[in-house]
Every structure is written in C-alpha cells, then in structure tokens.
Design a protein around this motif. Structure first.
Motif, PDB file in Angstrom:
ATOM      1  N   ASP A   1     -33.045 -44.166  75.941  1.00 15.16           N
ATOM      2  CA  ASP A   1     -31.638 -44.557  75.384  1.00 15.16           C
ATOM      3  C   ASP A   1     -31.808 -45.420  74.231  1.00 15.16           C
ATOM      4  O   ASP A   1     -32.394 -46.611  74.379  1.00 15.16           O
ATOM      5  CB  ASP A   1     -30.654 -45.262  76.291  1.00 15.16           C
ATOM      6  CG  ASP A   1     -29.455 -45.824  75.979  1.00 15.16           C
ATOM      7  OD1 ASP A   1     -28.962 -45.430  74.803  1.00 15.16           O
ATOM      8  OD2 ASP A   1     -28.922 -46.219  76.730  1.00 15.16           O
TER       9      ASP A   1
ATOM     10  N   ARG B   1     -34.346 -37.796  84.116  1.00 10.62           N
ATOM     11  CA  ARG B   1     -34.133 -36.682  83.509  1.00 10.62           C
ATOM     12  C   ARG B   1     -33.443 -36.861  82.302  1.00 10.62           C
ATOM     13  O   ARG B   1     -32.787 -35.788  81.694  1.00 10.62           O
ATOM     14  CB  ARG B   1     -33.439 -35.591  84.598  1.00 10.62           C
ATOM     15  CG  ARG B   1     -34.406 -35.200  85.686  1.00 10.62           C
ATOM     16  CD  ARG B   1     -33.671 -34.532  86.786  1.00 10.62           C
ATOM     17  NE  ARG B   1     -33.158 -33.158  86.444  1.00 10.62           N
ATOM     18  CZ  ARG B   1     -32.726 -32.195  87.227  1.00 10.62           C
ATOM     19  NH1 ARG B   1     -32.447 -32.619  88.357  1.00 10.62           N
ATOM     20  NH2 ARG B   1     -32.557 -30.940  86.802  1.00 10.62           N
ATOM     21  N   SER B   2     -33.506 -37.918  81.619  1.00  8.58           N
ATOM     22  CA  SER B   2     -32.836 -38.244  80.321  1.00  8.58           C
ATOM     23  C   SER B   2     -33.788 -38.702  79.374  1.00  8.58           C
ATOM     24  O   SER B   2     -34.665 -39.268  79.548  1.00  8.58           O
ATOM     25  CB  SER B   2     -31.834 -39.274  80.603  1.00  8.58           C
ATOM     26  OG  SER B   2     -30.902 -38.865  81.322  1.00  8.58           O
TER      27      SER B   2
ATOM     28  N   GLU C   1     -29.732 -31.759  79.013  1.00  4.43           N
ATOM     29  CA  GLU C   1     -29.044 -32.278  78.036  1.00  4.43           C
ATOM     30  C   GLU C   1     -29.277 -31.335  76.958  1.00  4.43           C
ATOM     31  O   GLU C   1     -30.654 -31.722  76.354  1.00  4.43           O
ATOM     32  CB  GLU C   1     -29.146 -33.896  77.849  1.00  4.43           C
ATOM     33  CG  GLU C   1     -28.267 -34.710  77.002  1.00  4.43           C
ATOM     34  CD  GLU C   1     -28.700 -36.062  76.829  1.00  4.43           C
ATOM     35  OE1 GLU C   1     -29.047 -36.730  78.050  1.00  4.43           O
ATOM     36  OE2 GLU C   1     -28.525 -36.589  75.683  1.00  4.43           O
TER      37      GLU C   1
ATOM     38  N   ILE D   1     -34.620 -30.499  82.163  1.00  4.67           N
ATOM     39  CA  ILE D   1     -33.772 -31.518  81.418  1.00  4.67           C
ATOM     40  C   ILE D   1     -32.647 -30.557  80.709  1.00  4.67           C
ATOM     41  O   ILE D   1     -32.782 -29.273  80.419  1.00  4.67           O
ATOM     42  CB  ILE D   1     -34.697 -31.846  80.048  1.00  4.67           C
ATOM     43  CG1 ILE D   1     -35.783 -32.537  80.472  1.00  4.67           C
ATOM     44  CG2 ILE D   1     -33.878 -32.594  78.926  1.00  4.67           C
ATOM     45  CD1 ILE D   1     -35.610 -33.959  80.962  1.00  4.67           C
TER      46      ILE D   1
END
Ligand SMILES: *Cc1c(COP(=O)(O)O)cnc(C)c1O
Length: 390
Positions: free
Chosen positions: A111, A107-108, A293, A291
């Motif tokens: 990176d 769910r990110s 963020e 999501i």
C-alpha cells in the motif's frame, strides 16, 4: 518443458550463443560483445544509469547493491510482499544492516499510502534505503512501483529506492527513472532468457555517489573499480563470464527485435490467458487464483491456491506422466502451485502447459468449474485477431 518461474525456457538462439568456443578474453570479439551488452542493458530498465554485471544469481545482485551503498548499522525499510522481500531483509541482516519490515496483507500489493505514513513518522534520514519487489514470485503480486516511488519522493526521505525486478524484468512494464527508482536488480534466468549465472544491477548517479563511503564496500563488487577499469578483466573483477555474455547479447538482441512494448503486451495477454483459465477452473472444493485484484496480478508468474488438492501430487503427475514441470508453492508446498509465463513463451507453449495442468487436475479428481484451456484460448484468440504472435 518447464513452466516454473525461472530458470525459464531458453530460446535456441541464446543456447547456440552460449555454446560458442572460448574467445581471447583480452582482445577481439569478446570486447565488442561486452560493450554491446553494457550498451543495451540500460534501455531494458528504461534508465540513463549504469548497468553492472555480477557473476552469480539474483542474490549476488542484492549483495552488489548492498555492498556499494550501505554501511553496517544502516537502517532499511523492507516493504513486505509475499516472500522475497522478507528473505532479502534476512540476507541484509547477516551483513549487519538493521531491517524494519512494513507489513502487508497476504493477498494484496504494497500500500503506497502505508509507505508514505511510515516515512512521515520519522526523520527524513531515518532509512538508508527502501526495498521493494516489483513482482513477488511467491504470491505473483505486482506492486505499484511508480506510486511507491511518489510516496518516497513526497515524504522528503533521503532513502535510496531499491527495487527487485528479478522476476519481472522485460516481462512486466517497468520504467526505472520515471518511477523514481535508484537501483534496480535482475538476474539472467527469468524474463531475460539467459542461463542462470548473472546478477544485473542498474544504478543511477545518486546511488553510485551515495556509496562512495559505504563500509560494506569490498574489493569484488566495488562499482568504482568496475567503472574505472579499462580492461574487461577489471570490469568483472576477474575472468569475464564469456558464455553468459554471448548468450545475454543474443537475448538482448531478441528483446530489441520484439521491442519492449510488444513484449509487455505479449506478457499481458498470456497473463490474462492464465488468469482466465484459473478463474474458469475455480469452483467450491477446487483451485483458486491467489491474487484477485486486477492491476496487481503479475504477468510473468501466477500462483494458484489448491486448498482441496495436493499440489505436490499434481506437480509430480504433470512432470512424470506428461513432461511438464510446474513451480511448487513457496508459501505452502502442498496447498499451492505456480505457473511461470516469463520470457520465451508463446501461445502453443502456454496452452500446452495449461492443458496439461487441466488434465492433471482431472486425474486427481479435482472439481473444475469448466475448461480453463478453452477460456485461455478465447483470450488469446482476441489478441491474435489484432496482433501477430511469433
Ligand atoms: C528468483 C527471485 C529471486 C532470487 O533469485 P536467485 O537468482 O535465485 O538468487 C529474488 N527475488 C525475486 C523476486 C525472484 O523472483
């Protein structure tokens, strides 16, 4: 009405252009139309590079990019993000490409530090390409392409940076050249408001140069032949997609009239309105935003988790009793659904879709924290007070 993440709602102007009678394909108006399309496309991706059109869908764009830059046995790094990059990797494996996937949490966003760390762990020429999606349409995450581009550049890797903007193009802000992207891929039927049938690939000089000796090159997708071809017939490796060209020209004119900056802002407001609705619906035992963020939420599509509600039943209620088609979950058919808000979307269309979904949730007896439509209207009201909406 469709509220799926592509094909999206097509504007009347585009559909009218699509149904024009067949022109001469060797001279006359069609050549001007094609010239205008090719001249307008680079601005949409914010690049000084070339745009190529393939007759096909987004997958044909993936294929065109691979065919012009990769050789059998090359290794590529796929940045996992929801579902689409994984599918893209499997697709390339069938062409003999070696795929390594950099895992991500579900769910990110990707990176960028993990990308830097992986590239630093090997020689600079380990990967022929790094593949990322701007927006993954399955989970509605938006990746920070600029930051990933900086990680790749800082690592000294010679890999081409290839980005799938099939869902996000002309919806979520994107700057191909400034963000260090070598190849960008889109398709006609999402934010570009044109019927399915065209893959669009933008490539910079570095990518075009790299591919001169690529052994996946084939006669059909070959960029060199398309660039050097003097006849429109050669630029498309055969008969041009006449109706799609008329339609895409109209869509590109509409994008130009609205301006990309206003368009990105409109999608931001409508995306905020959808997220505000879902967050208001949220309550234990009900639905949930996938999501969470901020900054990593796509402005063209929103995925809603329905752990306690059967999303297939919700979708069929919306479609069969109210004429609204919503997107089914990609990761989990019964446990999620998706709302497409890309391209030709305005407040009345969006509020209608949200109101219909809210009604459907009530029919199912799903617990609701409050009226999502009311909170979406508040978000839109704030924007309407400061800028016009057409
Ligand atoms: C829709 C989509 C695709 C596939 O496009 P097709 O036109 O169905 O081939 C690939 N990637 C992303 C991110 C998409 O949204």
């Amino acid at each position: 009405m469709v509220a799926i993440p592509g094909p999206s709602v097509m504007p009347e102007r585009v559909l009218a252009a699509f149904r024009l009678p067949m022109p001469n394909i060797y001279e006359g108006e069609l050549l001007d139309v094609a010239d205008e399309v090719f001249a307008r496309l680079p601005a949409v991706a914010d690049t000084a590079g070339h745009a190529f059109l393939s007759i096909g869908n987004g997958h044909s764009g993936w294929q065109m990019a691979a065919a012009n830059t990769l050789s059998r046995g090359d290794k590529v790094l796929v940045l996992e993000s929801g579902r689409f990059p994984t599918v893209w990797g499997l697709f390339l494996e069938r062409s003999g490409i070696e795929v390594e996937t950099l895992p991500a949490s579900p769910r990110s966003p990707v990176d960028p530090e993990a990308v830097a760390a992986r590239l630093a762990a090997g020689p600079t020429d380990e990967f022929a390409a790094v593949l990322a999606v701007h927006v993954d349409t399955a989970i509605s995450v938006r990746n920070d392409i600029a930051a990933i581009g900086r990680s790749i550049a800082a690592s000294g890797s010679s890999a081409l940076f290839v980005v799938d903007c099939i869902a996000s193009m002309a919806c979520d802000e994107f700057h191909m050249d400034a963000w260090g992207v070598d190849i960008t891929i889109a398709a006609s039927q999402k934010g570009l408001m044109t019927p399915p049938g065209l893959g669009i690939v933008w490539a910079n000089e570095r990518a075009i140069e790299r591919g001169r000796n690529a052994d996946l090159r084939d006669g059909y997708f070959d960029w060199q032949a398309r660039l050097e071809g003097e006849l429109i017939y050669q630029q498309f490796s055969g008969t041009p997609p006449v109706s799609h060209l008329f339609a895409l020209r109209e869509a590109l004119r509409m994008i130009d009239e609205e301006t990309l900056a206003v368009r990105w802002q409109r999608h931001r407001v409508l995306g905020d309105a959808v997220r505000s609705a879902v967050l208001t619906w949220e309550t234990p035992g009900g639905v949930e935003l996938m999501i969470r963020e901020r900054g990593a939420q796509a402005d063209c599509v929103t995925t809603v988790l329905t752990p306690h509600v059967d999303a297939l039943t919700l979708a069929s209620i919306c479609e069969n009793t109210a004429g609204l088609t919503i997107g089914l979950g990609v990761m989990d058919h019964t446990g999620s659904f998706r709302i497409g808000h890309m391209g030709h979307v305005n407040p009345p269309a969006l509020l209608g879709a949200l109101g219909t979904i809210e009604a459907g949730l009530r029919v199912l007896g799903a617990p609701l924290g409050g009226s999502g439509v009311a909170s979406a209207a508040e978000v839109i009201a704030e924007a309407m007070a400061t800028q016009p909406y057409a």
